[in-house]
Design a protein around this motif. Structure first.
Motif, PDB file in Angstrom:
ATOM      1  N   THR A 402       3.749  -4.364   2.312  1.00  0.00           N
ATOM      2  CA  THR A 402       2.942  -3.887   3.899  1.00  0.00           C
ATOM      3  C   THR A 402       2.893  -5.096   4.508  1.00  0.00           C
ATOM      4  O   THR A 402       2.769  -6.441   4.193  1.00  0.00           O
ATOM      5  N   ILE A 403       3.315  -5.514   5.080  1.00  0.00           N
ATOM      6  CA  ILE A 403       3.702  -6.600   6.018  1.00  0.00           C
ATOM      7  C   ILE A 403       3.362  -6.590   7.332  1.00  0.00           C
ATOM      8  O   ILE A 403       2.547  -5.833   8.423  1.00  0.00           O
ATOM      9  N   PHE A 404       1.900  -8.460   7.683  1.00  0.00           N
ATOM     10  CA  PHE A 404       1.396  -7.911   8.995  1.00  0.00           C
ATOM     11  C   PHE A 404       1.714  -9.032   9.345  1.00  0.00           C
ATOM     12  O   PHE A 404       2.114 -10.333   8.387  1.00  0.00           O
ATOM     13  N   GLU A 405       1.075  -9.299  10.749  1.00  0.00           N
ATOM     14  CA  GLU A 405       1.549 -10.702  11.337  1.00  0.00           C
ATOM     15  C   GLU A 405       0.510 -10.857  12.363  1.00  0.00           C
ATOM     16  O   GLU A 405      -1.153 -10.626  12.262  1.00  0.00           O
ATOM     17  N   LYS A 406      -0.246 -12.404  12.417  1.00  0.00           N
ATOM     18  CA  LYS A 406      -1.565 -13.260  12.559  1.00  0.00           C
ATOM     19  C   LYS A 406      -0.561 -13.840  13.929  1.00  0.00           C
ATOM     20  O   LYS A 406       0.251 -14.167  14.639  1.00  0.00           O
ATOM     21  N   LYS A 407      -2.103 -13.099  14.902  1.00  0.00           N
ATOM     22  CA  LYS A 407      -1.785 -14.212  15.933  1.00  0.00           C
ATOM     23  C   LYS A 407      -1.885 -15.693  15.835  1.00  0.00           C
ATOM     24  O   LYS A 407      -2.682 -16.470  14.881  1.00  0.00           O
ATOM     25  N   TRP A 408      -1.110 -16.698  16.397  1.00  0.00           N
ATOM     26  CA  TRP A 408      -0.763 -17.450  16.636  1.00  0.00           C
ATOM     27  C   TRP A 408      -0.365 -18.273  15.220  1.00  0.00           C
ATOM     28  O   TRP A 408      -0.282 -19.681  15.291  1.00  0.00           O
ATOM     29  N   ASP A 409       0.786 -17.473  14.713  1.00  0.00           N
ATOM     30  CA  ASP A 409       0.802 -18.054  13.221  1.00  0.00           C
ATOM     31  C   ASP A 409       2.748 -17.397  13.604  1.00  0.00           C
ATOM     32  O   ASP A 409       2.696 -16.120  13.302  1.00  0.00           O
ATOM     33  N   LYS A 410       3.398 -18.538  12.800  1.00  0.00           N
ATOM     34  CA  LYS A 410       4.838 -17.801  13.090  1.00  0.00           C
ATOM     35  C   LYS A 410       5.490 -17.603  11.912  1.00  0.00           C
ATOM     36  O   LYS A 410       6.018 -16.509  11.359  1.00  0.00           O
ATOM     37  N   ASN A 411       3.922 -17.224  10.893  1.00  0.00           N
ATOM     38  CA  ASN A 411       4.313 -16.739   9.227  1.00  0.00           C
ATOM     39  C   ASN A 411       4.173 -15.408   9.542  1.00  0.00           C
ATOM     40  O   ASN A 411       3.257 -14.888  10.304  1.00  0.00           O
ATOM     41  N   LEU A 412       4.284 -14.260   8.528  1.00  0.00           N
ATOM     42  CA  LEU A 412       4.654 -12.617   8.031  1.00  0.00           C
ATOM     43  C   LEU A 412       3.462 -13.558   6.691  1.00  0.00           C
ATOM     44  O   LEU A 412       3.799 -13.697   6.740  1.00  0.00           O
ATOM     45  N   TYR A 413       2.597 -12.020   6.789  1.00  0.00           N
ATOM     46  CA  TYR A 413       2.073 -11.949   5.183  1.00  0.00           C
ATOM     47  C   TYR A 413       2.477 -10.964   4.733  1.00  0.00           C
ATOM     48  O   TYR A 413       2.489  -9.672   5.423  1.00  0.00           O
ATOM     49  N   ILE A 414       2.648 -11.198   3.551  1.00  0.00           N
ATOM     50  CA  ILE A 414       3.321 -10.144   2.853  1.00  0.00           C
ATOM     51  C   ILE A 414       2.844  -9.602   1.418  1.00  0.00           C
ATOM     52  O   ILE A 414       2.111 -10.817   1.094  1.00  0.00           O
ATOM     53  N   TYR A 415       1.781  -8.171   1.270  1.00  0.00           N
ATOM     54  CA  TYR A 415       1.095  -7.284   0.543  1.00  0.00           C
ATOM     55  C   TYR A 415       1.937  -6.290  -0.411  1.00  0.00           C
ATOM     56  O   TYR A 415       3.177  -5.952  -0.052  1.00  0.00           O
ATOM     57  N   ARG A 416       1.673  -6.520  -1.557  1.00  0.00           N
ATOM     58  CA  ARG A 416       2.052  -5.599  -2.043  1.00  0.00           C
ATOM     59  C   ARG A 416       1.477  -4.714  -2.482  1.00  0.00           C
ATOM     60  O   ARG A 416       0.140  -4.129  -1.883  1.00  0.00           O
ATOM     61  N   ASN A 417       1.977  -3.291  -2.504  1.00  0.00           N
ATOM     62  CA  ASN A 417       0.959  -2.466  -1.941  1.00  0.00           C
ATOM     63  C   ASN A 417       0.116  -1.822  -2.804  1.00  0.00           C
ATOM     64  O   ASN A 417      -1.150  -1.795  -2.932  1.00  0.00           O
ATOM     65  N   THR A 418       0.185  -1.970  -4.048  1.00  0.00           N
ATOM     66  CA  THR A 418      -0.247  -1.986  -5.710  1.00  0.00           C
ATOM     67  C   THR A 418      -1.524  -2.301  -5.606  1.00  0.00           C
ATOM     68  O   THR A 418      -2.682  -2.035  -5.831  1.00  0.00           O
ATOM     69  N   THR A 419      -1.511  -3.915  -4.661  1.00  0.00           N
ATOM     70  CA  THR A 419      -2.679  -4.552  -4.341  1.00  0.00           C
ATOM     71  C   THR A 419      -3.984  -3.783  -3.938  1.00  0.00           C
ATOM     72  O   THR A 419      -4.796  -4.191  -3.663  1.00  0.00           O
ATOM     73  N   LEU A 420      -3.028  -3.405  -2.313  1.00  0.00           N
ATOM     74  CA  LEU A 420      -3.983  -3.144  -1.411  1.00  0.00           C
ATOM     75  C   LEU A 420      -4.078  -1.466  -1.897  1.00  0.00           C
ATOM     76  O   LEU A 420      -5.556  -1.689  -1.278  1.00  0.00           O
ATOM     77  N   GLU A 421      -4.072  -1.095  -2.499  1.00  0.00           N
ATOM     78  CA  GLU A 421      -4.994   0.020  -3.058  1.00  0.00           C
ATOM     79  C   GLU A 421      -5.698   0.014  -3.867  1.00  0.00           C
ATOM     80  O   GLU A 421      -6.954   0.286  -4.339  1.00  0.00           O
ATOM     81  N   GLU A 422      -5.215  -1.416  -4.879  1.00  0.00           N
ATOM     82  CA  GLU A 422      -6.691  -1.537  -6.435  1.00  0.00           C
ATOM     83  C   GLU A 422      -7.752  -2.008  -5.378  1.00  0.00           C
ATOM     84  O   GLU A 422      -9.098  -2.092  -5.590  1.00  0.00           O
ATOM     85  N   LYS A 423      -7.461  -3.063  -3.754  1.00  0.00           N
ATOM     86  CA  LYS A 423      -8.469  -4.034  -3.286  1.00  0.00           C
ATOM     87  C   LYS A 423      -9.802  -2.000  -2.391  1.00  0.00           C
ATOM     88  O   LYS A 423     -10.435  -2.783  -1.987  1.00  0.00           O
ATOM     89  N   GLY A 424      -8.163  -1.440  -1.811  1.00  0.00           N
ATOM     90  CA  GLY A 424      -8.854   0.180  -1.652  1.00  0.00           C
ATOM     91  C   GLY A 424      -9.639   0.079  -1.907  1.00  0.00           C
ATOM     92  O   GLY A 424     -10.841   0.468  -2.029  1.00  0.00           O
ATOM     93  N   LYS A 425      -9.819   0.539  -3.588  1.00  0.00           N
ATOM     94  CA  LYS A 425     -10.572   0.981  -4.491  1.00  0.00           C
ATOM     95  C   LYS A 425     -12.082   0.015  -4.646  1.00  0.00           C
ATOM     96  O   LYS A 425     -13.268   0.908  -4.650  1.00  0.00           O
ATOM     97  N   GLU A 426     -11.816  -0.528  -4.376  1.00  0.00           N
ATOM     98  CA  GLU A 426     -13.125  -2.233  -4.717  1.00  0.00           C
ATOM     99  C   GLU A 426     -13.929  -1.618  -3.446  1.00  0.00           C
ATOM    100  O   GLU A 426     -15.148  -1.463  -3.302  1.00  0.00           O
ATOM    101  N   LEU A 427     -13.147  -1.825  -2.328  1.00  0.00           N
ATOM    102  CA  LEU A 427     -14.013  -1.121  -0.849  1.00  0.00           C
ATOM    103  C   LEU A 427     -15.131  -0.117  -1.206  1.00  0.00           C
ATOM    104  O   LEU A 427     -16.167   0.109  -0.136  1.00  0.00           O
ATOM    105  N   LEU A 428     -14.652   1.015  -1.670  1.00  0.00           N
ATOM    106  CA  LEU A 428     -15.344   2.042  -2.026  1.00  0.00           C
ATOM    107  C   LEU A 428     -16.823   1.569  -2.298  1.00  0.00           C
ATOM    108  O   LEU A 428     -18.003   2.130  -1.767  1.00  0.00           O
ATOM    109  N   PHE A 429     -16.839   0.573  -2.887  1.00  0.00           N
ATOM    110  CA  PHE A 429     -18.139   0.045  -3.599  1.00  0.00           C
ATOM    111  C   PHE A 429     -18.664  -1.363  -2.952  1.00  0.00           C
ATOM    112  O   PHE A 429     -20.547  -1.474  -3.881  1.00  0.00           O
ATOM    113  N   SER A 430     -18.048  -1.829  -3.099  1.00  0.00           N
ATOM    114  CA  SER A 430     -18.306  -3.154  -2.316  1.00  0.00           C
ATOM    115  C   SER A 430     -19.019  -3.890  -1.066  1.00  0.00           C
ATOM    116  O   SER A 430     -19.034  -2.833  -0.472  1.00  0.00           O
TER     117      SER A 430
END
Length: 461
Positions: A402-430
């Motif tokens: 999954t790819i994000f862009e950020k205001k005032w930043d010429k870079n793109l931020y590339i995230y592995r979907n598996t990482t986001l899924e695991e972080k989503g798990k953590e969000l449930l109770f963190s």
């Protein structure tokens, strides 16, 4: 060469002499009455071939269970000419086994070849083998009717009790059973007559032991601290290597389950039996949905949605016995890797959850990548087929990210979907703010758009 018989004459007669087929399968019953035997051709012609293959064992089982041996006179002998015939297979027989149908009261005489149709006679065949043994056996029956149960019905009582017994009960009854059977079989086999006082004493002790055993089973067969015979059989079938060890531990533990033993048992029967107890310890937003071998499937309700996970049964049982499941959020966060995402839908929901927390920071938004530009950068002179092949390769790389862009930043931020899924798990109770920052910082790569194109092209080479 003749066609294979699906139902031979002996089995056919057993089915039509019994009430089960008459009332439960009237169509098949009528066909059996009209045909002495059912071969493959007949079955195909009558369109019952598949039904026979799927149901014959059950039909024979239910039919045979209607019949009981005659306790007082189970075996009759024919005269020397051997002119008697088995009622099922019509073969000449020397020994006739008399059985009676419990439902329709019919009595028939059968021969040794057909005895295997009747499970109740298995023990009898092992005990009575000659005419002399038969005479002695009947003398014992006249002396005391309990002797039939001791030799026949109770022969496998210890292996059939509704629950696994404590070792003390097992050993005590086993010892008494062997004593009395040895005395009775010495007489049946060798004519060694027991003294009246001796046999009366042993029979009295035997009845006392049997009564104690049955009383114990009746008191505890609904108690989840004990292992049912059904669950024990399930363990033997599915955890054969562990079976003896588990059952011995249960017996040594006075017949009861300890936490350690319970965690070793992975069969569904055991997990379902203990499931309501676990549910009582869980917070209301956690539901135990189902069980499978060695596994619990649970649903977590958060953010107005349900997230499904699977977890190894020994792991969850450990926290149950330690009474830790009331603080499920701590257990979950400290053991995130133990809770596996169950199903594609939950993966998608966790990915979207993480994405929403990243984009909740107004600096970030999802970036749509033009796959076609990457293909043209790869080669601008491709045939339609070649173009589509490269396009598919690009898609197979990018679908993992999954790819994000950020205001005032010429870079793109590339995230592995598996990482986001695991972080989503953590969000449930963190704590949400802290986890949100962890998600933002968990990108795999930070690249400008041209660098991204080059990285993808390198990946598909």
């Amino acid at each position: 060469m003749g066609k294979k018989l699906l139902i031979d004459k002996s089995k056919r007669n057993l089915l039509i002499f019994s009430d089960f087929m008459k009332y439960e399968e009237p169509t098949i019953y009528k066909i059996l009455l009209e045909n002495n035997k059912i071969d493959e051709d007949t079955a195909e012609k009558l369109d019952i071939s598949q039904k026979i293959k799927q149901n014959l064992p059950a039909w024979l089982n239910f039919s045979s269970e209607e019949w009981i041996p005659d306790k007082n006179n189970p075996i009759l002998t024919t005269d020397v000419s051997g002119n008697k015939h088995c009622k099922l297979c019509n073969q000449p027989i020397k020994f006739q086994y008399k059985v009676k149908n419990k439902r329709n009261k019919m009595e028939i005489l059968i021969g040794g070849n057909c005895v295997n149709n009747f499970k109740q006679l298995d023990s009898m065949i092992k005990i009575i083998k000659t005419e002399k043994e038969y005479i002695r056996y009947n003398k014992l029956l006249k002396y005391n009717s309990d002797i039939y149960d001791i030799l026949m019905t109770d022969s496998k009582l210890l292996q059939k009790t509704e629950i696994i017994l404590p070792k003390g009960y097992y050993d005590s009854f086993d010892k008494r059973q062997k004593q009395v059977k040895r005395l009775l079989m010495d007489y049946i086999r060798r004519g060694k007559s027991p003294k009246k006082k001796e046999i009366d004493k042993l029979l009295s002790l035997y009845r006392y032991e049997r009564s104690n055993l049955k009383h114990f089973v009746k008191q505890n067969n609904q108690n989840t601290d004990y292992v049912t015979r059904k669950i024990a059989n399930e363990i033997e079938n599915n955890q054969n290597d562990d079976y003896k060890g588990i059952i011995n531990e249960v017996m040594e533990n006075n017949g009861k389950l300890s936490a350690v033993i319970s965690m070793k048992i992975k069969v569904v029967g055991h997990l379902n039996r203990i499931k309501p107890l676990i549910s009582n310890q869980l917070p209301k937003e956690i539901t135990l949905e189902q069980t499978s071998f060695g596994m619990f499937i649970l649903s977590i309700k958060k953010f107005n949605d349900n997230y499904i996970f699977k977890v190894d049964s020994p792991f969850l049982l450990e926290f149950f016995y330690r009474k830790k499941l009331r603080k499920f959020d701590d257990v979950f966060l400290e053991n995130l890797r133990k809770f596996d995402i169950f199903g594609v839908r939950t993966k998608e929901k966790l990915l979207i959850l993480s994405e929403s927390f990243v984009t909740s920071d107004n600096l970030f938004r999802l970036k749509e990548i033009d796959y076609r530009k990457i293909v043209y950068r790869y080669d601008d002179d491709l045939t339609v087929t070649e173009f589509n092949e490269v396009l598919n390769k690009v898609a197979s790389v990018l679908e993992k990210y999954t790819i994000f862009e950020k205001k005032w930043d010429k870079n793109l931020y590339i995230y592995r979907n598996t990482t986001l899924e695991e972080k989503g798990k953590e969000l449930l109770f963190s704590q949400l703010d802290r986890t949100k920052q962890k998600i933002i910082d968990s990108y795999d790569k930070k690249l400008e758009i041209k660098e991204l194109y080059d990285w993808i092209l390198q990946a598909i080479e």
